[in-house]
Design a protein around this motif. Sequence first.
Motif, PDB file in Angstrom:
ATOM      1  N   PHE A  76     -14.904   9.899  39.631  1.00  0.00           N
ATOM      2  CA  PHE A  76     -15.359   9.519  38.290  1.00  0.00           C
ATOM      3  C   PHE A  76     -15.476   8.002  38.219  1.00  0.00           C
ATOM      4  CE2 PHE A  76     -14.798   8.649  33.734  1.00  0.00           C
ATOM      5  CZ  PHE A  76     -15.780   9.477  33.228  1.00  0.00           C
ATOM      6  N   LYS A  77     -16.668   7.541  37.919  1.00  0.00           N
ATOM      7  CA  LYS A  77     -16.939   6.102  37.887  1.00  0.00           C
ATOM      8  C   LYS A  77     -16.433   5.474  39.193  1.00  0.00           C
ATOM      9  CE  LYS A  77     -17.437   5.425  33.007  1.00  0.00           C
ATOM     10  NZ  LYS A  77     -17.124   4.532  31.896  1.00  0.00           N
ATOM     11  N   ASN A  78     -15.654   4.407  39.108  1.00  0.00           N
ATOM     12  CA  ASN A  78     -15.185   3.755  40.337  1.00  0.00           C
ATOM     13  C   ASN A  78     -13.799   4.235  40.768  1.00  0.00           C
ATOM     14  OD1 ASN A  78     -13.976   2.724  38.168  1.00  0.00           O
ATOM     15  ND2 ASN A  78     -14.112   0.563  38.753  1.00  0.00           N
ATOM     16  N   THR A  79     -13.369   5.401  40.235  1.00  0.00           N
ATOM     17  CA  THR A  79     -12.035   5.895  40.603  1.00  0.00           C
ATOM     18  C   THR A  79     -12.078   7.400  40.768  1.00  0.00           C
ATOM     19  OG1 THR A  79      -9.689   5.870  40.006  1.00  0.00           O
ATOM     20  CG2 THR A  79     -11.259   6.032  38.178  1.00  0.00           C
ATOM     21  N   LYS A  80     -10.931   8.049  40.712  1.00  0.00           N
ATOM     22  CA  LYS A  80     -10.898   9.505  40.726  1.00  0.00           C
ATOM     23  C   LYS A  80      -9.911   9.989  39.683  1.00  0.00           C
ATOM     24  CE  LYS A  80      -8.356   9.011  45.069  1.00  0.00           C
ATOM     25  NZ  LYS A  80      -8.277   9.372  46.487  1.00  0.00           N
TER      26      LYS A  80
END
Lengths: 302, 302
Positions: B198-202
């Motif tokens: 999700f986006k720049n992470t998890k």
Amino acid sequence: MTVKLTTKEQINSLLDKYDTFLFDCDGVVWIGNELLPSVKETMELLQQHDKKLIFVSNNSTKSRNDYIHKLNNFGIFNINVDQIVNSAYSTATYIEKVLKLSKTDGKKIWVLGQSGITDELNNKGYQTMTFDDLTKKFPHDELTMDNIDNLIFKDEINCVVVGLDFNTNYLKVGITMQYLLDNNIPFIATNIDSTFPFKNTKLPGAGSIVEIVKFASNREPNAICGKPNNGMMDSILISNNLQKDKTLMIGDRINTDMKFGFNNQIDTLLVLTGIETEERALNEKIITYYTNKLGDIYDLSK
Amino acid sequence: MTVKLTTKEQINSLLDKYDTFLFDCDGVVWIGNELLPSVKETMELLQQHDKKLIFVSNNSTKSRNDYIHKLNNFGIFNINVDQIVNSAYSTATYIEKVLKLSKTDGKKIWVLGQSGITDELNNKGYQTMTFDDLTKKFPHDELTMDNIDNLIFKDEINCVVVGLDFNTNYLKVGITMQYLLDNNIPFIATNIDSTFPFKNTKLPGAGSIVEIVKFASNREPNAICGKPNNGMMDSILISNNLQKDKTLMIGDRINTDMKFGFNNQIDTLLVLTGIETEERALNEKIITYYTNKLGDIYDLSK
């Protein structure tokens, strides 16, 4: 061979042999909001014999004072806060005494859990941050996954504590996970009971919340502070000056209470007012004694 | 030994050898909302050669039509719904074709998951019940743990499905658990990915939600319908008439996509636009080919 307590003589030698009695609470002292039979009289008997009573619970949602109020309401008096060890208190003690986490680096402990935990941490001088704190800081429509970057305060957090939280939700777990993606942040679990007895059924326990956090973040807790794990016994030993061979652990669960005693070289007494049966009691090497109920100590002493 | 695709001749023999191409989506076709380079041209090339294209995703939160819209928006056309297999669809197919759950016994499937799942189940003629349905039935202040007995409809539920739900909360898990305490109720998981990019992470993936349910209810899922588990391949095989030796699975994850192909005796192509590296590609026996990106099929063909 597990010994069943059935005679006055056995009770007298129990009173001779042990000077400290550790009690699991739910299923032993009370069930939900009902005191079990002859428990009040048993406590008075032990107090008359100058025994040290310590109440040990994995429930982190209540404060230690809540336990004292509950005991007082049942007519059990002369118990002070040092005689209550719950997993919230043992978590705070572990963080202070074993982890030796700084209280002065200006950082906070992220807590996925209820006020039982934050209260104990704050009592020891730690600052905490919870999802509730975020709800005060951000308008409701900013508390979303889409805004996750703004909800994370990596530079401010130095530890993560996870315990039972009846308001656990996806975003809370997601935020907790962001901190744990940094392997340098310690991950402390209050306890790992899979279920929580509630009314006539069971609901997800602290262990289930710990499990989703573990799985999502691919981390194991650095410490587990409830029964039967060592963090709990460390807290009891630090708070009290116990002699192990003069201490008896009384509980209703083999997997937690009896294991907790046995693992720590402490004799154990299983009561059958919880989930275990006589048959299981007889076949478990880790149980020293068993009895139908805690109140039998008083009933048999008459 | 894994073969790197680097020449026009290799692409030509790939086009000769395989007539069906299974694509993982995120990390292969697109990343988030961006199409990867030369993917549109690669799809057109394969369509010009009359190849069958099948898009395979573990994401159960979107409907199959959502995938078609997304592909269309990227300029990839002539894809119909039969060419999309996500874990929601494979879960519904599994329940219908393998579990053969009755549609006419008046009972409902309890779903902890999003509309992607209920849509696919409803499309097949199954009735569903979700926490959202309860919010329409009960006033807000009755949706609490204390009222749990009234929120459970044991006689109406014949199956439990668990998948990714961004609105998962303690009570939803608690309700799901009540149904699973009955071992006769089948427990079907859409997929078990621990995280969701999700986006720049998890964030926590479907597998993390499945994990808390498993741990709390002390149950293992009776089936897992996403990659790399067999339920997903069963769905693809049921919906399409595939020859395994003429099928190629293309993905960006060794643990799911490559394993999924290999476990089902299907050749595999790893692309390095996701989480894997060339070094890992070379050392994995379950990978047939690898390439920097899916679009290399077109780029090398010129």
